[in-house]
Design an enzyme around this catalytic site. Structure first.
Site, short mmCIF file in Angstrom:
data_model
loop_
_atom_site.label_atom_id
_atom_site.label_comp_id
_atom_site.label_asym_id
_atom_site.label_seq_id
_atom_site.Cartn_x
_atom_site.Cartn_y
_atom_site.Cartn_z
N LEU A 95 0.85 -1.19 0.00
CA LEU A 95 0.00 0.00 0.00
C LEU A 95 0.89 1.25 0.00
CD1 LEU A 95 -2.58 -1.25 2.65
CD2 LEU A 95 -3.03 -0.88 0.20
N CYS A 126 3.80 7.38 -4.73
CA CYS A 126 4.61 8.38 -4.02
C CYS A 126 5.89 7.77 -3.45
CB CYS A 126 3.77 9.09 -2.97
SG CYS A 126 4.72 10.15 -1.90
N CYS A 184 7.19 10.95 -5.28
CA CYS A 184 7.67 11.95 -4.32
C CYS A 184 8.97 11.56 -3.64
CB CYS A 184 6.66 12.20 -3.19
SG CYS A 184 4.95 12.07 -3.62
N HIS A 241 7.41 0.71 2.15
CA HIS A 241 6.26 -0.11 1.74
C HIS A 241 5.90 -1.11 2.85
CE1 HIS A 241 7.10 1.78 -1.93
NE2 HIS A 241 7.76 0.84 -2.55
N PHE A 244 14.14 32.56 15.82
CA PHE A 244 15.25 33.11 15.05
C PHE A 244 16.50 32.24 15.26
CE2 PHE A 244 18.53 36.22 14.04
CZ PHE A 244 18.03 36.71 12.85
#
Ligand SMILES: Cc1cc2nc3c(=O)[nH]c(=O)nc-3n(C[C@H](O)[C@H](O)[C@H](O)COP(=O)(O)OP(=O)(O)OC[C@H]3O[C@@H](n4cnc5c(N)ncnc54)[C@H](O)[C@@H]3O)c2cc1C
Ligand SMILES: NC(=O)c1ccc[n+]([C@@H]2O[C@H](COP(=O)([O-])OP(=O)(O)OC[C@H]3O[C@@H](n4cnc5c(N)ncnc54)[C@H](OP(=O)(O)O)[C@@H]3O)[C@@H](O)[C@H]2O)c1
Length: 521
Positions: free
Chosen positions: A74, A78, A83, A133, A499
């Site tokens: 599943l 990607c 991706c 996976h 910062f």
């Protein structure tokens, strides 16, 4: 292979997926609760981003789902081809770029004219991808309680019935989620060996490319091209439209676009805009691409590696054939905001319904379909969203570009770094997290930031960033600026920055928030 009562560890899952990939396991991997006599609320055809997230959400709502995928895992394209390799390659591009600019300085070894291996990076990805996976198979079964059948294609018989490995399953609803594939340009020679797209690159490439021509000017073209060039493989992009002005990208700010595209050229890439590819030439192997240039001249550019970045088309054909589902002129399935198709009880999600083909959309489409299947009326409007791509930088944007804002509002305030009119070579700002080494060595490479504000309502209407590490902030900025009350410069000034941050919007806005009548910075 019935795994319902087995509880595989991650390494056992990985071994099973490895074996399925080389054909040693060719039977379906079945995790179906045969004791549960309830009808399925939905069968998800395709278990990628959309199908898996939709299934999980439907389970969470107390429904019963089945998800079927032809791959032995599943998660879909990607983590397998899209991706994840893209981010691995983009991270490599960023590191290689730094290594080249810093070559011979500080502790950096001499690297300026060296090659890095594209093939080695692909092999690194191939060797590692099955871990993700394995995790998704494990999580979906053990933690999310999903039912699934893997390693077997699903065939839709009618709007309630799906056939998998000879067995028929019925459900109240179907959710179609089979994704998209490359839209190959219809030019002679495109089938020659030596021509790759993002998928065949990671599946098939077995040699080291030495000269690359990219057909198309998509995100994929920019991202992969930047990696190839950074690795030391001279790369040419042939794009009909100006880069970053393609149909699927909206709200791209012109200053940002120029910074990025000029930056790609500075790094040695050849970018030919207004170029129409005519043919991939070669006998047994692609040896070049013939192109009509913007001025009408026809030239053949040499290459031993042709990469296709011409966008994607939905895998909708089987559903048009069996269900007669309505598609648009690009072949994407037409849905409403509930993800309902033209066929009652049939939903479609993710890349299958067209642009934007992005993970947030695929996953939220899955959730939207699940909620509606379970009787919760829920609409998903993805007409506005934050966006990003990589060159050797991370480029992130949300809301309106400066030009768009000026068309819409009479009093537009721009807060940007470097400020308008200041030479990029003279100012090591933004001196931002992720680009500090550049700030102190090559000021012109430190990136670019722009915040666009409607001076009357004082609301932030757009934010644009070139640098590193600002993506997280943009996820939240998107939410804040799209709220009915929006986000004002004054509220930005109230926020607590961490910062030194990748984007300086909070502190820059604070410099102006005290003004009654706002002035650009
Ligand atoms: C190179 C590249 C890089 C990308 N990078 C990003 C990024 O960085 N960020 C981002 O947000 N998006 C990115 N995307 C887009 C993202 O990958 C997709 O939007 C997302 O994967 C779509 O999910 P999906 O569920 O619609 O389809 P997919 O994830 O493709 O899933 C479709 C599934 O259907 C299965 N299937 C197909 N036919 C059948 C059948 N007949 N029976 C059973 N199963 C079937 C397939 O095996 C697959 O698992 C990228 C895309 C590309 C091409
Ligand atoms: N988030 C990410 O990083 C990421 C990464 C990859 C993909 N995606 C998503 O996936 C989807 C597909 O995107 P994409 O960028 O690959 O495609 P795209 O935006 O649709 O771009 C297609 C490009 O190919 C060109 N093209 C199309 N057909 C051509 C032909 N026959 N000859 C020459 N050029 C041709 C187009 O030119 P014209 O402009 O002239 O038509 C355009 O430059 C998008 O929704 C995108 O957001 C996301």
């Amino acid at each position: 292979m019935d795994l319902r009562d087995a509880s595989h560890s991650l390494s056992e899952w990985r071994e099973l997926i490895d074996r399925a990939e080389v054909g040693e396991v060719d039977e379906p991997i079945v995790n179906v609760d045969r004791d549960d006599l309830r009808e399925y609320d939905a069968i998800f055809v395709g278990g990628g981003a959309g199908g898996r997230f939709g299934s999980a959400y439907l389970q969470a709502l107390g429904g019963r789902q089945l998800v079927v995928d032809k791959w032995p895992f599943l998660g879909g394209s990607c983590p397998h081809q899209a991706c994840v390799p893209h981010h691995l390659f983009s991270e490599a591009a960023r590191e290689l770029d730094l290594a080249r600019w810093m070559s011979g300085k500080l502790w950096f070894p001499y690297f300026k004219d060296e090659r890095a291996s594209i093939l080695e990076m692909v092999e690194l990805f191939r060797a590692g991808r099955n871990s993700a996976h394995a995790f998704m198979n494990w999580q979906s079964k053990e933690q999310l309680g999903m039912e699934y059948i893997l390693n077997a294609p699903a065939r839709v018989i009618d709007e309630h019935t799906v056939e998998v490995a000879g067995e028929r399953f019925t459900a109240r609803n179907l959710v179609l989620a089979t994704g998209a594939r490359t839209r190959w340009p219809d030019i002679p020679g495109i089938d020659l060996p030596g021509v790759y797209d993002f998928a065949s690159l990671v599946e098939d490439i077995a040699y080291e490319p030495n000269r690359c021509v990219i057909i198309g000017g998509s995100k994929v073209a920019i991202e992969y091209g930047s990696f190839f060039q950074a690795a030391g493989c001279p790369t040419t992009i042939l794009s009909r439209s100006p880069l970053m002005r393609t149909a699927s990208l909206h709200h791209v700010d012109e200053d940002i676009r120029c910074f990025v595209v000029e930056g790609m050229r500075t790094r040695g890439m050849t970018i030919l805009e207004g170029a129409e590819p005519l043919e991939v030439v070669g006998d047994a192997w692609a040896t070049g691409v013939t192109v009509r240039l913007a001025d009408g001249r026809v030239e053949t550019l040499e290459a031993d590696f042709v990469f296709v970045g011409t966008g994607e088309q939905a895998n909708s054909e089987p559903f048009v054939e069996t269900l007669g589902v309505e598609v648009d002129d690009r072949g994407s399935i037409v849905v409403n905001r509930r993800m309902q198709t033209s066929i009652p009880g049939v939903y479609a999600i993710g890349d299958l319904i067209g642009a934007p083909m992005e993970m947030f959309k695929a996953r939220k489409c899955g959730m939207t379909a699940a909620r509606n299947v379970m009787g919760q009326p829920y609409e998903f409007d993805f007409s506005e969203y934050p966006d990003f791509l990589h060159s050797t930088y991370e480029i992130t944007w949300v809301g309106l570009s400066e030009a768009e804002a000026r068309e819409r509002y009479g009093n537009v305030i721009v807060i940007q770094m470097p400020p308008k009119g200041v030479d990029f070579d003279e100012l090591p700002l933004p001196c931002a997290e992720g680009s500090m080494l550049y700030a102190f060595t090559r000021p012109e490479l430190t990136g670019f930031q722009k915040c666009v504000i409607d001076g009357e309502s004082r609301r932030v209407v757009g934010a644009h960033h070139v640098g590193f590490g600002a993506k997280d902030a943009f996820q939240y900025l998107d939410y804040l600026i799209r709220r009915p009350q929006g986000l004002t410069i004054d509220e930005m000034g109230e926020m607590n920055e961490l910062f030194l941050n990748p984007e300086h919007f909070i502190q820059l806005c604070r410099l102006r928030a005290g003004q009654g009548a706002l002035v650009s910075l």
